[in-house]
Motif scaffolding. Sequence first.
Motif, PDB file in Angstrom:
ATOM      1  N   ARG A  30       0.841  -1.196   0.000  1.00 20.46           N
ATOM      2  CA  ARG A  30       0.000   0.000   0.000  1.00 20.46           C
ATOM      3  C   ARG A  30       0.876   1.246   0.000  1.00 20.46           C
ATOM      4  O   ARG A  30       2.062   1.199   0.320  1.00 20.46           O
ATOM      5  CB  ARG A  30      -0.928   0.006   1.227  1.00 20.46           C
ATOM      6  N   ILE A  31       0.273   2.379  -0.366  1.00 21.48           N
ATOM      7  CA  ILE A  31       0.944   3.669  -0.270  1.00 21.48           C
ATOM      8  C   ILE A  31       0.877   4.125   1.185  1.00 21.48           C
ATOM      9  O   ILE A  31      -0.193   4.089   1.801  1.00 21.48           O
ATOM     10  CB  ILE A  31       0.262   4.698  -1.182  1.00 21.48           C
ATOM     11  N   ILE A  32       1.996   4.550   1.738  1.00 21.41           N
ATOM     12  CA  ILE A  32       2.046   4.985   3.134  1.00 21.41           C
ATOM     13  C   ILE A  32       2.567   6.425   3.172  1.00 21.41           C
ATOM     14  O   ILE A  32       3.658   6.715   2.684  1.00 21.41           O
ATOM     15  CB  ILE A  32       2.915   4.060   3.987  1.00 21.41           C
ATOM     16  N   LYS A  33       1.751   7.310   3.731  1.00 22.61           N
ATOM     17  CA  LYS A  33       2.106   8.724   3.786  1.00 22.61           C
ATOM     18  C   LYS A  33       2.093   9.232   5.224  1.00 22.61           C
ATOM     19  O   LYS A  33       1.362   8.740   6.075  1.00 22.61           O
ATOM     20  CB  LYS A  33       1.118   9.557   2.961  1.00 22.61           C
ATOM     21  N   LEU A  34       2.919  10.246   5.466  1.00 20.77           N
ATOM     22  CA  LEU A  34       2.836  11.050   6.676  1.00 20.77           C
ATOM     23  C   LEU A  34       2.012  12.285   6.341  1.00 20.77           C
ATOM     24  O   LEU A  34       2.297  12.975   5.353  1.00 20.77           O
ATOM     25  CB  LEU A  34       4.223  11.488   7.134  1.00 20.77           C
ATOM     26  N   HIS A  35       0.979  12.557   7.134  1.00 18.32           N
ATOM     27  CA  HIS A  35       0.153  13.742   6.919  1.00 18.32           C
ATOM     28  C   HIS A  35       0.350  14.694   8.096  1.00 18.32           C
ATOM     29  O   HIS A  35       0.123  14.329   9.248  1.00 18.32           O
ATOM     30  CB  HIS A  35      -1.318  13.366   6.796  1.00 18.32           C
ATOM     31  N   PHE A  36       0.779  15.910   7.787  1.00 21.13           N
ATOM     32  CA  PHE A  36       0.935  16.956   8.799  1.00 21.13           C
ATOM     33  C   PHE A  36      -0.186  17.969   8.625  1.00 21.13           C
ATOM     34  O   PHE A  36      -0.341  18.545   7.553  1.00 21.13           O
ATOM     35  CB  PHE A  36       2.285  17.661   8.635  1.00 21.13           C
ATOM     36  N   GLU A  37      -0.968  18.206   9.674  1.00 20.76           N
ATOM     37  CA  GLU A  37      -2.029  19.203   9.597  1.00 20.76           C
ATOM     38  C   GLU A  37      -1.458  20.616   9.556  1.00 20.76           C
ATOM     39  O   GLU A  37      -1.995  21.476   8.867  1.00 20.76           O
ATOM     40  CB  GLU A  37      -2.984  19.057  10.778  1.00 20.76           C
ATOM     41  N   ALA A  38      -0.383  20.884  10.295  1.00 20.64           N
ATOM     42  CA  ALA A  38       0.266  22.195  10.220  1.00 20.64           C
ATOM     43  C   ALA A  38       1.586  22.166  10.989  1.00 20.64           C
ATOM     44  O   ALA A  38       1.634  21.707  12.127  1.00 20.64           O
ATOM     45  CB  ALA A  38      -0.637  23.291  10.785  1.00 20.64           C
ATOM     46  N   VAL A  39       2.624  22.673  10.345  1.00 20.43           N
ATOM     47  CA  VAL A  39       3.928  22.860  10.981  1.00 20.43           C
ATOM     48  C   VAL A  39       4.338  24.304  10.727  1.00 20.43           C
ATOM     49  O   VAL A  39       4.340  24.769   9.590  1.00 20.43           O
ATOM     50  CB  VAL A  39       4.991  21.899  10.415  1.00 20.43           C
ATOM     51  N   ALA A  40       4.691  25.024  11.786  1.00 14.14           N
ATOM     52  CA  ALA A  40       5.048  26.433  11.673  1.00 14.14           C
ATOM     53  C   ALA A  40       6.557  26.580  11.542  1.00 14.14           C
ATOM     54  O   ALA A  40       7.302  26.324  12.484  1.00 14.14           O
ATOM     55  CB  ALA A  40       4.542  27.206  12.891  1.00 14.14           C
ATOM     56  N   GLY A  41       6.999  26.998  10.356  1.00 16.03           N
ATOM     57  CA  GLY A  41       8.411  27.219  10.110  1.00 16.03           C
ATOM     58  C   GLY A  41       8.916  26.394   8.943  1.00 16.03           C
ATOM     59  O   GLY A  41       8.156  25.701   8.261  1.00 16.03           O
ATOM     60  N   PHE A  42      10.223  26.484   8.710  1.00 14.37           N
ATOM     61  CA  PHE A  42      10.858  25.686   7.670  1.00 14.37           C
ATOM     62  C   PHE A  42      11.144  24.303   8.252  1.00 14.37           C
ATOM     63  O   PHE A  42      11.923  24.154   9.197  1.00 14.37           O
ATOM     64  CB  PHE A  42      12.163  26.341   7.210  1.00 14.37           C
ATOM     65  N   ALA A  43      10.485  23.274   7.708  1.00 12.97           N
ATOM     66  CA  ALA A  43      10.577  21.918   8.263  1.00 12.97           C
ATOM     67  C   ALA A  43      11.335  20.999   7.316  1.00 12.97           C
ATOM     68  O   ALA A  43      11.163  21.062   6.100  1.00 12.97           O
ATOM     69  CB  ALA A  43       9.177  21.357   8.518  1.00 12.97           C
ATOM     70  N   GLU A  44      12.175  20.145   7.898  1.00 11.40           N
ATOM     71  CA  GLU A  44      12.843  19.059   7.177  1.00 11.40           C
ATOM     72  C   GLU A  44      12.409  17.756   7.825  1.00 11.40           C
ATOM     73  O   GLU A  44      12.485  17.614   9.049  1.00 11.40           O
ATOM     74  CB  GLU A  44      14.358  19.208   7.244  1.00 11.40           C
ATOM     75  N   PRO A  61      -1.898  22.184   5.624  1.00  8.18           N
ATOM     76  CA  PRO A  61      -1.514  20.767   5.701  1.00  8.18           C
ATOM     77  C   PRO A  61      -0.640  20.356   4.523  1.00  8.18           C
ATOM     78  O   PRO A  61      -0.659  20.988   3.465  1.00  8.18           O
ATOM     79  CB  PRO A  61      -2.856  20.035   5.675  1.00  8.18           C
ATOM     80  N   PHE A  62       0.126  19.281   4.717  1.00  7.36           N
ATOM     81  CA  PHE A  62       0.913  18.722   3.612  1.00  7.36           C
ATOM     82  C   PHE A  62       1.154  17.239   3.864  1.00  7.36           C
ATOM     83  O   PHE A  62       1.103  16.768   5.009  1.00  7.36           O
ATOM     84  CB  PHE A  62       2.240  19.467   3.416  1.00  7.36           C
ATOM     85  N   ASP A  63       1.398  16.502   2.767  1.00  7.15           N
ATOM     86  CA  ASP A  63       1.633  15.061   2.830  1.00  7.15           C
ATOM     87  C   ASP A  63       3.055  14.739   2.418  1.00  7.15           C
ATOM     88  O   ASP A  63       3.645  15.414   1.560  1.00  7.15           O
ATOM     89  CB  ASP A  63       0.677  14.318   1.886  1.00  7.15           C
ATOM     90  N   VAL A  64       3.593  13.679   3.001  1.00  7.26           N
ATOM     91  CA  VAL A  64       4.927  13.183   2.675  1.00  7.26           C
ATOM     92  C   VAL A  64       4.803  11.700   2.338  1.00  7.26           C
ATOM     93  O   VAL A  64       4.360  10.901   3.174  1.00  7.26           O
ATOM     94  CB  VAL A  64       5.903  13.376   3.855  1.00  7.26           C
ATOM     95  N   ASP A  65       5.181  11.317   1.120  1.00  3.90           N
ATOM     96  CA  ASP A  65       5.093   9.919   0.694  1.00  3.90           C
ATOM     97  C   ASP A  65       6.308   9.154   1.214  1.00  3.90           C
ATOM     98  O   ASP A  65       7.451   9.493   0.902  1.00  3.90           O
ATOM     99  CB  ASP A  65       5.023   9.845  -0.830  1.00  3.90           C
ATOM    100  N   THR A  66       6.059   8.131   2.007  1.00  7.39           N
ATOM    101  CA  THR A  66       7.151   7.320   2.571  1.00  7.39           C
ATOM    102  C   THR A  66       7.160   5.897   2.004  1.00  7.39           C
ATOM    103  O   THR A  66       7.863   5.028   2.513  1.00  7.39           O
ATOM    104  CB  THR A  66       7.033   7.251   4.109  1.00  7.39           C
TER     105      THR A  66
END
Length: 338
Positions: A30-44, A61-66
Motif C-alpha cells: 500500500r501507499i504509506i504517507k505522513l500527513h501533517f495538519e500544520a507545521v510552523a516554520g521551515f521543516a525538514e 496541511p501537507f503530505d509526505v510519501d514514505t
Amino acid sequence: NYPSYPESWDNIKMAWMKKTVTVPADWSDRIIKLHFEAVAGFAEIYVNNEKVAENFDLFLPFDVDTTGIVESGKDIEILVGVRSQSLFEDNSTIGRRIIPAGSMWGSHISGIWQDVFLVSLPKVYVEDMFVKPYVSENRLELEIAVRNNSQKKENLVLQGYISEWMNKAGNEVNSAPVPEWELGRKALKIPETKIIVEPGQSVKQIIRIPVSGRELAYWTPDTPNLYGLVLNLSNRKQTIDTKYERFGWREWAINGTKYYLNGEPFELKGDSWHFMGVPQMTRRYAWAWFTAIKDANGNAVRPHARIYPRFVLDMADGMGVCVMNETAIWASDGGPKM
C-alpha cells in the motif's frame, strides 16, 4: 499562556523532534504517507534517517510519501527539524516576511502545532473530493480526483450515496464537543460514473446531481442540517477505496451591500478573534466560544488573518455558526508586508 511550558522555550528558534511508531502489519503493498495538519516554520522531515521532504509554511496541511522507505509491521523513526520563520525575515525593513504569518500569533508560533497522521492508501484511490452545492441552480456538483499509482491502466466506476448526518453528541459541556454521529436516511444517489486512469496519472471527474423539491434541507444557523456523502471507487470486481465528506446544502451570494443565504437576505452578527494558543487548540474551546455567540443571538465568527484548525470549521458547521474566513496574508495596519 500555558504554564507547563518552560519560559526558556520562548527564545528557541530551531529544534529537532523525534518519534518512533510501528507501521501496522496489514499495510503491505500500500501507499504509506505522513500527513501533517500544520507545521510552523521551515521543516525538514526524515524517516529512518532518510530525508523525505521539506516544507515552509505556518498553517497549511501537507503530505509526505514514505512508500518504499517504511515496511509494514516494522518500527520507523520520524525526525522533524523546524526553524522559526522569524529566522528568514528581511530585517532591512521592520517585519518584512517571506511567508504569510497572519495577525499577531503567526509571528510567534514555531514547530508542529497540529496533528500528524500515518496514512495508508490503496494503489488506486480517490485523491480528493470537493462538494459544491449550487442551491440556486438545484444542482450538487462533485469535483473528484482519482489517482492510479499502479503499473496498469484501470477501468473504474464511481458511485455512492448521500445521507442525512445525525449528530449523536450530548448537549452539555462535557459531552457536546465530543464527536459522535451516524448516517441516517438516504437522501440522494450518486449516479454510476465510469472513468479510465492510465498508470501513474491522476484524472479529474465532475459529477452533477440534480436536486429537486426538498430532497436536501437547507443549512442555516437556526437549522444546521448536514449530509454525509459516501463515494465508492470500484474496479467492477470489488470496492477498492471509499471517500467520505460532510457538507451543508447552502449557497452564499453578495448583491450590492447585502449578503444572501439560500436566496434570502441575511445579516451576519458575531465575534472576531486574533489569537490561537494552547487553550484554544481543542474542540471544547470552539464549542464554548460558539455557544456564547449563539446565546447572545449571534450567528457568525471571524477567525482573523490566518488558517484555523479544521475542527473550528467542523464545530461551526454542526452548531449553525457562519464563518467569515480569512487568509494569513495580512497587512492592514501598514506593518508586516510580504
